[in-house]
Design a protein around this motif. Structure first.
Motif, PDB file in Angstrom:
ATOM      1  N   PRO A   1      -6.220   2.183   0.697  1.00 15.43           N
ATOM      2  CA  PRO A   1      -4.779   1.898   0.812  1.00 15.43           C
ATOM      3  C   PRO A   1      -4.502   0.619   1.602  1.00 15.43           C
ATOM      4  O   PRO A   1      -3.612  -0.145   1.240  1.00 15.43           O
ATOM      5  CB  PRO A   1      -4.235   3.115   1.566  1.00 15.43           C
ATOM      6  CG  PRO A   1      -5.230   4.178   1.338  1.00 15.43           C
ATOM      7  CD  PRO A   1      -6.550   3.534   1.166  1.00 15.43           C
TER       8      PRO A   1
ATOM      9  N   LEU B   1      -5.353   3.470  11.489  1.00 16.11           N
ATOM     10  CA  LEU B   1      -5.278   4.927  11.505  1.00 16.11           C
ATOM     11  C   LEU B   1      -6.079   5.619  10.411  1.00 16.11           C
ATOM     12  O   LEU B   1      -6.588   6.694  10.628  1.00 16.11           O
ATOM     13  CB  LEU B   1      -3.818   5.366  11.370  1.00 16.11           C
ATOM     14  CG  LEU B   1      -3.085   5.649  12.670  1.00 16.11           C
ATOM     15  CD1 LEU B   1      -3.677   6.848  13.348  1.00 16.11           C
ATOM     16  CD2 LEU B   1      -3.120   4.476  13.597  1.00 16.11           C
ATOM     17  N   VAL B   2      -6.122   4.983   9.228  1.00 11.15           N
ATOM     18  CA  VAL B   2      -6.765   5.702   8.129  1.00 11.15           C
ATOM     19  C   VAL B   2      -8.261   5.740   8.360  1.00 11.15           C
ATOM     20  O   VAL B   2      -8.904   4.733   8.575  1.00 11.15           O
ATOM     21  CB  VAL B   2      -6.440   5.021   6.785  1.00 11.15           C
ATOM     22  CG1 VAL B   2      -7.211   5.664   5.669  1.00 11.15           C
ATOM     23  CG2 VAL B   2      -4.957   5.121   6.525  1.00 11.15           C
TER      24      VAL B   2
ATOM     25  N   GLY C   1     -13.448   6.383   4.437  1.00 12.94           N
ATOM     26  CA  GLY C   1     -13.893   7.463   3.559  1.00 12.94           C
ATOM     27  C   GLY C   1     -15.389   7.719   3.644  1.00 12.94           C
ATOM     28  O   GLY C   1     -16.169   6.840   3.845  1.00 12.94           O
TER      29      GLY C   1
ATOM     30  N   SER D   1     -15.930  12.132   0.928  1.00 18.42           N
ATOM     31  CA  SER D   1     -15.398  10.769   0.851  1.00 18.42           C
ATOM     32  C   SER D   1     -14.359  10.668  -0.259  1.00 18.42           C
ATOM     33  O   SER D   1     -13.330   9.994  -0.109  1.00 18.42           O
ATOM     34  CB  SER D   1     -16.532   9.771   0.633  1.00 18.42           C
ATOM     35  OG  SER D   1     -17.085   9.942  -0.656  1.00 18.42           O
TER      36      SER D   1
ATOM     37  N   ALA E   1     -11.206  12.175   1.120  1.00 19.01           N
ATOM     38  CA  ALA E   1     -10.507  11.274   2.043  1.00 19.01           C
ATOM     39  C   ALA E   1      -9.829  10.148   1.281  1.00 19.01           C
ATOM     40  O   ALA E   1      -8.705   9.747   1.596  1.00 19.01           O
ATOM     41  CB  ALA E   1     -11.483  10.727   3.076  1.00 19.01           C
ATOM     42  N   GLN E   2     -10.517   9.636   0.257  1.00 15.22           N
ATOM     43  CA  GLN E   2      -9.928   8.523  -0.492  1.00 15.22           C
ATOM     44  C   GLN E   2      -8.683   8.958  -1.238  1.00 15.22           C
ATOM     45  O   GLN E   2      -7.679   8.244  -1.271  1.00 15.22           O
ATOM     46  CB  GLN E   2     -10.942   7.980  -1.499  1.00 15.22           C
ATOM     47  CG  GLN E   2     -11.836   6.937  -0.907  1.00 15.22           C
ATOM     48  CD  GLN E   2     -12.836   6.443  -1.902  1.00 15.22           C
ATOM     49  OE1 GLN E   2     -12.754   6.771  -3.089  1.00 15.22           O
ATOM     50  NE2 GLN E   2     -13.779   5.672  -1.443  1.00 15.22           N
TER      51      GLN E   2
ATOM     52  N   GLY F   1      -5.894   9.407   1.158  1.00 11.53           N
ATOM     53  CA  GLY F   1      -5.406   8.099   1.574  1.00 11.53           C
ATOM     54  C   GLY F   1      -4.572   7.443   0.503  1.00 11.53           C
ATOM     55  O   GLY F   1      -3.536   6.830   0.766  1.00 11.53           O
ATOM     56  N   LEU F   2      -5.020   7.583  -0.758  1.00 10.19           N
ATOM     57  CA  LEU F   2      -4.311   6.958  -1.867  1.00 10.19           C
ATOM     58  C   LEU F   2      -2.924   7.577  -2.029  1.00 10.19           C
ATOM     59  O   LEU F   2      -1.921   6.857  -2.170  1.00 10.19           O
ATOM     60  CB  LEU F   2      -5.124   7.146  -3.152  1.00 10.19           C
ATOM     61  CG  LEU F   2      -4.745   6.234  -4.312  1.00 10.19           C
ATOM     62  CD1 LEU F   2      -4.924   4.792  -3.907  1.00 10.19           C
ATOM     63  CD2 LEU F   2      -5.591   6.564  -5.525  1.00 10.19           C
TER      64      LEU F   2
ATOM     65  N   SER G   1      -9.333  14.978  13.907  1.00 13.39           N
ATOM     66  CA  SER G   1      -9.478  13.682  13.246  1.00 13.39           C
ATOM     67  C   SER G   1      -9.871  13.841  11.786  1.00 13.39           C
ATOM     68  O   SER G   1     -10.634  13.053  11.267  1.00 13.39           O
ATOM     69  CB  SER G   1     -10.490  12.821  13.984  1.00 13.39           C
ATOM     70  OG  SER G   1     -11.733  13.515  14.030  1.00 13.39           O
TER      71      SER G   1
ATOM     72  N   ALA H   1      -4.926  12.254   9.745  1.00 11.19           N
ATOM     73  CA  ALA H   1      -4.775  10.825  10.004  1.00 11.19           C
ATOM     74  C   ALA H   1      -3.610  10.250   9.216  1.00 11.19           C
ATOM     75  O   ALA H   1      -3.089   9.201   9.570  1.00 11.19           O
ATOM     76  CB  ALA H   1      -6.070  10.104   9.630  1.00 11.19           C
TER      77      ALA H   1
END
Lengths: 319, 220, 496
Positions: A179, A315-316, A319, B4, B7-8, B11-12, B125, B130
C-alpha cells in the motif's frame, strides 16, 4: 558495487540513451495523440527535425535581455543532463562522492525550474512574466509532494539514495505492490505530470493567454536558445517518467556494469518509457486542462496521498 | 492462507479504504462520491472475508456477505435515489471549507488518528491491528465531511463514511461484535439512511433544494 | 421458585412483545383500526410497561437478586426495574393525558405505531444485559422518534427532524466506537463479552489505556443523546417541534434512558480506570449544560422551547450527580429522574393544550392563562413549580441530596457552582412563565363582556393530577420505594 569507473560509464550511457530517446518519446506522444484524434501527425522523428532546424538558426534576443537569456537555456540543459546521469534508470551504481540522493536530484531539478522561470522573466514581456509566475506556483506546490512521496518509499529501505531504493525493490518484488508503494507512486505520478507541464496541469500545445504556462516562458526564445530549452525539458520528462517506471517495475535495471547488461537495460528502459509515454498520451486525449485555480486542489490531493504514504510506511507491518 | 499473503491482503484492503475516503473528500460530484462509498463497502466486505477465512470463523464470513450486500449495494442505491432530481445528477457546491484546505486538514486528521489509536496499537502487533489507524482516520474524515458540507446528501455520505470507519475499527480490533449486535447495528444503519433519504425528499419538496444552509430558522 | 422464575421471565419479555404487538395492530390493520385503539394504544403500552416494571421491582426486592431470561440477555436488577417503572409511569402520563379526546380526530396509525415502538425500544434498552443490544435499542429510539419529530411536516419540523436524526446518530455512532473498543479490550483480556453483568462480576484484567479511550468515546456519544452541552443543539429544536405528548416522552424518559446508558458505562469502566476522568467529563458537561440552559432560557420566546432548555438544565444536574458518585448522589439522581420525568411530561402536555386552546405557544402572545383557562394553566403552573425545584415536589429533595453528597465527597466548589447556576435558571424560568399565567383582570376596565372562566381541558386531567401527586409524594416516600432506590444505587456503586 561502488567505484567511480563503472559509475561514470553508467552515467554517460544513461545520458546518451536519454538524449537519443527523449525527442523520440515526444514524437511518440504526439503521434499517439494525433492518431487518436484522427490526424496523421508529424511522425516520430519530427522533434529531431525541429531540433536540427532550430540549432541551425541564430537566436534573436530582444533588446534589454541580459546574460540570463544566454545562460538560462544552458543551465536548464546542464541540470537535465545531471538528472539523467544521476537517476538510476539503467543501473544502480553510484558515485563515491555524489550519490544520487533524493535531495540532490530534487535540488538539481529545481535549479532547472528556476532557470526556465528566469528566462521567461528576462524579456520583460507580459506573457513571459505570467508564465513564470504560474510555473513557480506549480513548482512550489509540487516540491513537497515529490519529496514526501520518495521519502515514503525510502523509509522501509532506510536510505534516501534513489539507487538503494531501486535495489531494495529489485530484491523484494512484493514491496512494489504494498500500500505504501501504491499510494506514493500515485502521488508521484500526479507530481510528475505537474512538474513536466502535461495535461491536466498545462497544455503543451496551446498558445492561448489563459492557458499557457510553459509555452509562455519560451515565447521570446528562438534559434539555439529554444533548441536547448526544448531539449532540456524533454530530457526532464524522459528522466522523470523513467524514474517513475523504474520504481514501478524495476526489472531490467542492472547492479553491475557490463556491456550485455547495459544493453538489456537500455532495451527494457526503451520499452517501459514507450509504454508509459503512450499511456500518458492516451489519457491526455480524454482530459481537459484544469483551471489554474483548481490546480492547487489537485496538488493538495497528491500531497495528502504522499503524506498518507509516509504515515502508512511507519505503521504497516512488512508482509 | 500464508501469513504474508494475509498481511498483504489486509494491507491492500486498508489502502483501498483509505484511498476511497480521501477521494470522497476530494471529489465534488455526488454520484462519484456514492460510487466511492460503494467501493468502500466492497473493500470492507473483502477485508472481513479475509479475516474470517484466516480465523476459520464461519460467522465472520456470513457477516462479510452482510456487509458486502448492505454497504456495497443497498446503501449506495438508496443514496442514488436521493440524488436524482428533475435536473439530472447533482453536484455539490463549494463546501464551507474549500477543497484545498479540506485536503490539508485530511493530513492533520490522519496524524490525529494515529495518535488516538496508540492504546489500540499497544494491544499487539498483528497486521489487522496495525491497520486500525485507517479506521480511525476514516471516522475523522467522515466528521469533516459531515461538518463542512451544505448539501443534505453530502452530510449523509459523511455519516456513512463515519459508519464505515467505525465498522473498520470494529472488525480489525475485535473481529467484529457478536452476531446479534452486528445484525442490529446493520438494521439500524439501514433504517437511519432510509429515514434521512425520506427527510431529504420532504425537505426538497418543502424548501426547493436540499441545501441545508436554508435550514436556519430554528435558532436562539 | 421455578414457576416464579418463569413468571418473572415472562414479565421481562412482556414490555417488548406487547409494544411490538400493539404497534403492529395499530399500523397493520390498514385503515380499519378501531378508533379507540388509535387513540389509546400508547397508553395501553405504557400501562403494560408500568405493570411489568412494578412487578419486576417487587420480585427483585423480594428475591434480593436480579431476574433474568433468554439465557441472560434480558436482565432486571433494581436499577433496571426502577427505570422500567419510570418509563411506564411517565409514558402513561404523557400518552393518556395527551391522547386526543373525541370529537378531535384520532392520530394516524403510523403515529400510534411509532409511539408504541418508541416505548418498546426504551424498555429493551433498560432491560438489556449486553451493551451492544443497549446500543441498538437506543438507536432504535432515534429511528422511532425521527418521523414523530417531523410529524407536522412544516419547514421547522423538517429542520428539527433532520438535525435530530443526524446529530443523534452521529453521537450514538461515537458511542458504538467506544463499545467496540471495550469489546476489543475484553477480547484481549481473554473474556470476549459485552455483558455488563459479566464484567461486573468477573472483573477481567482490561487494558486501562484502551478502556479509558473506550469509556471517553462511549460517554461522549451517549451524552449527545442525553442532550448535554455542547452536544445539545438538537434538543431545543426537536423537543419544541414534536407533538406535545411526544415531547413529553422524549424530555421525560428518553433523556433519562440515555443517562442510564452513561451510568452503566461508568460502572463498568470505573473499576479499571478509576473515576477521575469520567468525573471530569461529566462535571464539565453538567456545568456547561446548566450555564447554556440558564443563559438561553432568559431570552426565550417560545413556551415549548423554554421547557426544552429546562430539560437541558435538569440533565446537567443529573450529569453532576453522576460526577459526584456514591450511593447518596446516585439515589438522588434516580429520584431526580423520576421527578423530572413526571413534571416535564405534565408540563409538555399542558403546553400542548395551551397550543390547542390559544393557537400559539409564543410567550409574548399568551396572557392571563390562570384567570382565563385555569383547567389548562393549573397543571402547567404546578409542573413548572416542580421543575423550579420548589418543595414539596421531589425535585427539591433530590437536588438538595445531590448538593449534600457533593459536599460530603469533597466537591464543594462544584456544588457551589451548581447552586449558583440553578438559582439563575430559577430566575429565568420564573421570569418567562409568570407573565403567561399570572396577571389581573383589571388591566382592561373597559372590557365589558367577561370571558367565561374556562375550566375545561382538551384531554384527560386525571393522569396529570396523579403524576404531580406522585412527584410531590416521592420526596417523602419510605418503605419499599426507598429500598428500591438504595438497591438501584448500590448496583452502580464503585468500590473506592
Amino acid at each position: 558495487m561502488n567505484g567511480n569507473g563503472p559509475a561514470t560509464v553508467l552515467a554517460v550511457t544513461q545520458v546518451v540513451v536519454l538524449l537519443v530517446l527523449s525527442p523520440l518519446l515526444i514524437g511518440l506522444m504526439r503521434t499517439v495523440r494525433a492518431r487518436l484524434e484522427g490526424r496523421v501527425g508529424g511522425g516520430l522523428l519530427q522533434p529531431w527535425r525541429d531540433l536540427r532546424k532550430l540549432h541551425a538558426k541564430e537566436p534573436l534576443r530582444a533588446d534589454g535581455t541580459t546574460w540570463v537569456s544566454v545562460a538560462g537555456p544552458m543551465v536548464l540543459m546542464a541540470s537535465s543532463i545531471v538528472v539523467c546521469a544521476l537517476t538510476p534508470l539503467l543501473g544502480t551504481v553510484t558515485f563515491d562522492r555524489l550519490p544520487d540522493d533524493l535531495f540532490v536530484v530534487v535540488s538539481v531539478l529545481l535549479l532547472g525550474t528556476v532557470a526556465l522561470a528566469l528566462v521567461g522573466l528576462d524579456a520583460g514581456t507580459a506573457f513571459g512574466g505570467m508564465g513564470s509566475s504560474r510555473h513557480m506556483t506549480i513548482a512550489a506546490l509540487v516540491e513537497p509532494t515529490v519529496l514526501l512521496a520518495v521519502y515514503a518509499l525510502s523509509i522501509p529501505v532506510g536510505s534516501s539514495v534513489l539507487s538503494r531504493i531501486v535495489d531494495a525493490r529489485l530484491a523484494d518484488p512484493a514491496s512494489v505492490m504494498s500500500p505504501v508503494s501504491l499510494l506514493s507512486l500515485l502521488a508521484l505520478t500526479i507530481a510528475v505530470v505537474a512538474e513536466t507541464g502535461r495535461l491536466p496541469v498545462d497544455n503543451p500545445a496551446t498558445h492561448l493567454e489563459l492557458t499557457m504556462v510553459h509555452e509562455a516562458m519560451v515565447l521570446e526564445s528562438s534559434g539555439r536558445d529554444l533548441a536547448w530549452l526544448e531539449l532540456g525539458c524533454w530530457l526532464r520528462l524522459a528522466a522523470l517518467l523513467g524514474l517513475l517506471t523504474t520504481l514501478l517495475a524495476p526489472w531490467g535495471v542492472v547492479s553491475h556494469v557490463s556491456v550485455p547488461g547495459l544493453l538489456l537495460a537500455a532495451v527494457t528502459l526503451t520499452a517501459k518509457l514507450a509504454l508509459a509515454a503512450g499511456l500518458l498520451a492516451t489519457v491526455e486525449v480524454f482530459l481537459a486542462k484544469l483551471r489554474l485555480f483548481r490546480v492547487p486542489e489537485l496538488l493538495a490531493g497528491s500531497f495528502v496521498l504522499a503524506f498518507l504514504a509516509v504515515t502508512a510506511s511507519y505503521l504497516v507491518m512488512p508482509g | 492462507m500464508t501469513e504474508s499473503t494475509y498481511a498483504q491482503l489486509v494491507g491492500l484492503c486498508a489502502a483501498v479504504l483509505l484511498l476511497s475516503a480521501v477521494l470522497i473528500v476530494w471529489r465534488r460530484s455526488l454520484p462519484a462520491q456514492i460510487r466511492l462509498l460503494a467501493v468502500q463497502g466492497w473493500a470492507l466486505g473483502v477485508l472481513v472475508a479475509v479475516l474470517g477465512v484466516h480465523e476459520g470463523d464461519v460467522e465472520l464470513s456470513l457477516v462479510a456477505l452482510l456487509v458486502l450486500a448492505l454497504k456495497g449495494v443497498v446503501l449506495p442505491r438508496v443514496l442514488t435515489r436521493a440524488t436524482v432530481t428533475e435536473h439530472g445528477a447533482l453536484r455539490e457546491e463549494t463546501p464551507l471549507v474549500n477543497t484545498t484546505a479540506s485536503l490539508i486538514l485530511l493530513a492533520l486528521l490522519t496524524m490525529l488518528a494515529y495518535v488516538v489509536s496508540r492504546p489500540v496499537l499497544a494491544l499487539g502487533s498483528t497486521s489487522p491491528l496495525a491497520a486500525v489507524p485507517v479506521g480511525f482516520a476514516m471516522t475523522l474524515f467522515g466528521f469533516l465531511v459531515l461538518s463542512t458540507r451544505r448539501h443534505a446528501v453530502s452530510q449523509l455520505i459523511g455519516f456513512l463514511l463515519l459508519d464505515n470507519g467505525i465498522g473498520t475499527v470494529a472488525f480489525l480490533t475485535a473481529g467484529g461484535v457478536p452476531l446479534v449486535v452486528e445484525l442490529g447495528v446493520s438494521l439500524d444503519v439501514l433504517l437511519v439512511v432510509l429515514i434521512l433519504q425520506v427527510l431529504t425528499s420532504r425537505i426538497r419538496a418543502e424548501f426547493g433544494d436540499a441545501d441545508l444552509d436554508d435550514l436556519t430558522e430554528l435558532r436562539d | 421458585m421455578a414457576a416464579d422464575g418463569y413468571l418473572m421471565g415472562t414479565v421481562l419479555l412482556l414490555p417488548a412483545t406487547s409494544c411490538l404487538l400493539l404497534g403492529v395492530a395499530a399500523a397493520g390493520l390498514r385503515g380499519r383500526t378501531p378508533d379507540f385503539l388509535l387513540r389509546y394504544t400508547g397508553a395501553l403500552a405504557a400501562a403494560v410497561v408500568l405493570g411489568s416494571g412494578l412487578a419486576l421491582a417487587a420480585a427483585v426486592l423480594d428475591q434480593g437478586r436480579a431476574v433474568t431470561t433468554l439465557s441472560g440477555q434480558l436482565r432486571a436488577d433494581a436499577l433496571s426495574a426502577f427505570m422500567l417503572a419510570t418509563i411506564g409511569v411517565v409514558g402513561l402520563t404523557a400518552t393518556w393525558a395527551g391522547a386526543p379526546r373525541r370529537p378531535q380526530p384520532a392520530p394516524s396509525p403510523s403515529y400510534a405505531a411509532l409511539v408504541v415502538l418508541f416505548l418498546g425500544a426504551m424498555s429493551v434498552a433498560v432491560l438489556a444485559d449486553n451493551l451492544g443490544v443497549l446500543w441498538v435499542a437506543v438507536e432504535a429510539t432515534t429511528i422511532a422518534t425521527a418521523f414523530l419529530v417531523g410529524h407536522q411536516r412544516s419547514r421547522l419540523a423538517l429542520e428539527a427532524a433532520w438535525k435530530y436524526v443526524v446529530l443523534g446518530s452521529v453521537g450514538v455512532a461515537i458511542a458504538f466506537l467506544g463499545i467496540v473498543l471495550l469489546y476489543a479490550a475484553t477480547r484481549s483480556a481473554g473474556v470476549a463479552t459485552l455483558s455488563w453483568s459479566t464484567l461486573h462480576s468477573t472483573h477481567p484484567p482490561l487494558d486501562p489505556q484502551l478502556v479509558r479511550l473506550a469509556a471517553a468515546l462511549a460517554i461522549l456519544g451517549f451524552a449527545t443523546k442525553t442532550g448535554l452541552a455542547p452536544m445539545h443543539s438538537w434538543l431545543p429544536d426537536a423537543h419544541s417541534q414534536a407533538p406535545a405528548p411526544v415531547s413529553g416522552l422524549m424530555s421525560g424518559v428518553l433523556l433519562s434512558v440515555a443517562f442510564y446508558a452513561i451510568l452503566r458505562i461508568q460502572s463498568v469502566a470505573a473499576p479499571v480506570i478509576g473515576v477521575t476522568m469520567m468525573r471530569n467529563m461529566l462535571a464539565t458537561a453538567g456545568l456547561l449544560s446548566l450555564a447554556v440552559a440558564t443563559l438561553l432560557m432568559i431570552a426565550q420566546r417560545d413556551l415549548k422551547r423554554l421547557l426544552a432548555y429546562s430539560s437541558v438544565e435538569h440533565v446537567g444536574v443529573l450529569a453532576l450527580a453522576a460526577a459526584v458518585g456514591g450511593p447518596l448522589a446516585m439515589a438522588a439522581a434516580l429520584l431526580h429522574v423520576l421527578g423530572h420525568g413526571l413534571a416535564k411530561a405534565t408540563a409538555f402536555v399542558s403546553a400542548g393544550w395551551v397550543f390547542e386552546a390559544e393557537g400559539t405557544t409564543r410567550l409574548a402572545d399568551l396572557r392571563l392563562l390562570l384567570s382565563r383557562r385555569p383547567g389548562i394553566a393549573v397543571p402547567l403552573v404546578a409542573a413548572v413549580t416542580a421543575l423550579l425545584g420548589l418543595p414539596p415536589f421531589s425535585l427539591f429533595f433530590s437536588e438538595v441530596a445531590i448538593v449534600v453528597a457533593g459536599f460530603q465527597r469533597g466537591l464543594g466548589w462544584l456544588m457551589a457552582a451548581m447552586v449558583a447556576l440553578l438559582t439563575g435558571a430559577f430566575v429565568a424560568l420564573v421570569r418567562r412563565v409568570a407573565p403567561v399565567v399570572f396577571g389581573h383582570r383589571v388591566e382592561d376596565p373597559d372590557h365589558e363582556d367577561r370571558e367565561a372562566v374556562d375550566w375545561s381541558a382538551p384531554g384527560a386531567r386525571l393522569p396529570l393530577v396523579l403524576a404531580l401527586a406522585l412527584a410531590a409524594v416521592a420526596g417523602f416516600a419510605a418503605g419499599p420505594f426507598t429500598t428500591l432506590l438504595t438497591g438501584a444505587a448500590r448496583v452502580l456503586s464503585v468500590s473506592p
